[in-house]
Design an enzyme around this catalytic site. Structure first.
Site, short mmCIF file in Angstrom:
data_model
loop_
_atom_site.label_atom_id
_atom_site.label_comp_id
_atom_site.label_asym_id
_atom_site.label_seq_id
_atom_site.Cartn_x
_atom_site.Cartn_y
_atom_site.Cartn_z
N CYS A 1 7.27 7.92 9.56
CA CYS A 1 6.96 8.89 8.49
C CYS A 1 8.14 9.85 8.31
O CYS A 1 9.02 9.93 9.17
CB CYS A 1 5.68 9.62 8.83
SG CYS A 1 5.84 10.57 10.34
N THR B 1 4.98 -1.14 8.09
CA THR B 1 5.18 -1.90 6.85
C THR B 1 6.65 -1.87 6.39
O THR B 1 7.43 -1.02 6.82
CB THR B 1 4.31 -1.32 5.73
OG1 THR B 1 4.58 0.09 5.65
CG2 THR B 1 2.83 -1.52 5.99
N ASN C 1 0.82 -1.21 0.00
CA ASN C 1 0.00 0.00 0.00
C ASN C 1 0.85 1.25 0.00
O ASN C 1 1.93 1.30 0.58
CB ASN C 1 -0.97 0.00 1.19
CG ASN C 1 -0.42 0.75 2.39
OD1 ASN C 1 -0.53 1.97 2.48
ND2 ASN C 1 0.20 0.02 3.31
N GLY D 1 2.58 -7.49 12.28
CA GLY D 1 3.22 -7.74 10.99
C GLY D 1 2.93 -9.17 10.59
O GLY D 1 3.55 -10.10 11.08
N GLY E 1 -0.48 6.87 1.51
CA GLY E 1 0.11 8.21 1.66
C GLY E 1 -0.44 8.97 2.85
O GLY E 1 -0.58 10.20 2.77
N GLY F 1 -3.73 -6.27 11.27
CA GLY F 1 -3.99 -5.31 10.21
C GLY F 1 -4.51 -6.00 8.97
O GLY F 1 -5.72 -6.15 8.76
N ASN G 1 3.45 7.51 15.21
CA ASN G 1 3.91 6.82 14.00
C ASN G 1 5.20 7.48 13.53
O ASN G 1 5.16 8.42 12.73
CB ASN G 1 2.80 6.90 12.95
CG ASN G 1 3.20 6.27 11.63
OD1 ASN G 1 4.26 5.66 11.52
ND2 ASN G 1 2.36 6.44 10.63
C1 LIG Z 1 -3.72 0.22 4.00
C2 LIG Z 1 -2.82 0.40 5.19
C3 LIG Z 1 -2.76 1.65 5.85
C4 LIG Z 1 -1.94 1.83 6.96
N1 LIG Z 1 -1.92 3.05 7.61
C5 LIG Z 1 -1.17 3.21 8.73
C6 LIG Z 1 -1.22 4.43 9.47
O1 LIG Z 1 -1.98 5.37 9.17
N2 LIG Z 1 -0.42 4.54 10.56
C7 LIG Z 1 0.41 3.53 10.98
O2 LIG Z 1 1.10 3.69 11.99
N3 LIG Z 1 0.44 2.35 10.32
C8 LIG Z 1 -0.32 2.17 9.22
N4 LIG Z 1 -0.30 0.96 8.56
C9 LIG Z 1 0.57 -0.15 9.05
C10 LIG Z 1 -0.20 -1.13 9.95
O3 LIG Z 1 -0.70 -0.49 11.09
C11 LIG Z 1 0.72 -2.31 10.37
O4 LIG Z 1 1.83 -1.81 11.09
C12 LIG Z 1 1.25 -3.10 9.18
O5 LIG Z 1 0.25 -3.23 8.17
C13 LIG Z 1 1.72 -4.51 9.57
O6 LIG Z 1 0.68 -5.29 10.11
P1 LIG Z 1 -0.17 -6.35 9.23
O7 LIG Z 1 0.81 -7.22 8.51
O8 LIG Z 1 -1.01 -7.08 10.25
O9 LIG Z 1 -1.01 -5.57 8.29
C14 LIG Z 1 -1.13 0.75 7.44
C15 LIG Z 1 -1.20 -0.50 6.79
C16 LIG Z 1 -2.04 -0.70 5.69
C17 LIG Z 1 -2.09 -2.07 5.04
#
Ligand SMILES: Cc1cc2nc3c(=O)[nH]c(=O)nc-3n(C[C@H](O)[C@H](O)[C@H](O)COP(=O)(O)O)c2cc1C
Length: 304
Positions: free
Chosen positions: A129, A193, A70, A243, A73, A265, A126
């Site tokens: 960034c 990510t 993803n 993750g 942004g 997530g 977070n």
């Molecule tokens: C579509 C999408 C949007 C995300 N937006 C954020 C965000 O706004 N802030 C943040 O700290 N992490 C964000 N993440 C990261 C997730 O919180 C998480 O750390 C990451 O996806 C790993 O976990 P997962 O493998 O269970 O998805 C986002 C992940 C995805 C897939």
């Protein structure tokens, strides 16, 4: 009978599953459903920034063989435009973790001050960034920049538990975690990510509009487990491990690496909103089979 209830940085959780930030936005009705129907122990909001941001154009999320890529942004309503959401969230009956970002320590502090007025049970920063002062380098790869953000935010939010969310792109994530702990963080969240790209070979172009994105889901689980394992050996504060957790067995693995609670997530995409209760049930089954009475017994169990 095994017991899934636990506490994490002062939050009482009915089970260790937590909605990860960014997966289901900031809308009250949706967050409420994650708790009521989905069975989550706590819920994290999408990261809120200093101003309204549209995010990147589509395609911004694609499915790969073993995960999602993803580049949304960091779209954000901006903290100033959230009055309605906060009003609805006032009467909530679930633990809420707010997530914030900024482009400088000062911006983080401003957003933290405003968001803390609405009394979230915890605040996640977070730091995966970009930092404008460091020409777009992400905060979380640098010890000093990470420390600066943690202390600036901690000053503003006082007793609200502060969770520092780290990036696996750090050269040594354990060093960053320790720096955050020293600067006043109450917990660590790992991981965000992993940077990645996918190319459409027929079109000869990257698939995502933004070209580069963040990989999540099963593909990154070994990276996340390794990060949590290393962080556990370097800090005393609890870890929210995430993750690639898709099943109860994945959650148990993350807990044995050192996590006290687990973020979910991408699994919401694979298993639906009930992912939380399904994972919790599977954890319970494993614990019963293995004669583990309380989830706390196995936190860090993989460390010799
Ligand atoms: C579509 C999408 C949007 C995300 N937006 C954020 C965000 O706004 N802030 C943040 O700290 N992490 C964000 N993440 C990261 C997730 O919180 C998480 O750390 C990451 O996806 C790993 O976990 P997962 O493998 O269970 O998805 C986002 C992940 C995805 C897939």
């Amino acid at each position: 009978m095994s017991f899934l209830g636990t506490d994490f940085a002062g939050l009482k959780l009915r089970n260790p599953t937590v909605l990860a930030s960014g997966i289901l936005g900031t809308n009250f009705e949706i967050l409420k459903r994650v708790f009521a129907e989905g069975g989550a122990g706590a819920v994290t909001m999408k990261s809120i920034g200093p101003e309204e941001r549209a995010g990147h154009a589509n395609p911004s999320v694609i499915e790969l063989e073993h995960g999602l890529l993803n580049a949304v942004g960091l779209p954000s309503p901006g903290f100033q435009n959230m009055a309605e959401e906060w009003k609805e969230l006032e009467g909530r009956k679930f633990p809420l973790i707010a997530s914030i970002y900024g482009a400088s320590a000062e911006e983080f502090a401003t957003v933290a001050r405003e968001v803390a007025l609405h009394k979230p049970e915890a605040m996640e920063i977070n730091i995966s960034c970009p930092n404008t002062k460091e020409h777009g380098q992400i905060f979380g790869v640098d010890e000093e920049a990470s420390k600066e953000v943690v202390s600036a935010v901690k000053k503003e939010i006082g007793s609200v538990p502060l969770i520092a969310k780290l990036t696996p792109q750090a050269h040594n994530i354990a060093v960053i975690a320790r720096a955050c702990e020293k600067a006043g963080a109450n917990a660590i969240c790992a991981i965000n990510t992993v940077a990645g790209m996918s190319i459409d070979v027929d079109a000869r172009r990257p698939v995502l509009y933004n070209k580069i994105g963040g990989l999540s889901g099963p593909a990154i689980k070994p990276v996340a487990v390794k990060c949590v394992y290393q962080i556990f050996e370097s800090v005393k504060i609890p870890i929210l491990g995430m993750g690639g957790i898709t099943t109860g067995r994945d959650a148990i693995e993350m807990i044995q690496a050192g996590a006290s609670a687990v973020g979910i997530g991408s699994a919401v995409y694979y298993r639906g909103i009930k992912a939380f209760s399904l994972i919790a049930e599977e954890m319970q089954e494993w614990m019963e089979k293995n004669n583990v009475k309380n989830v706390k017994e196995i936190v860090g169990a993989a460390h010799g």
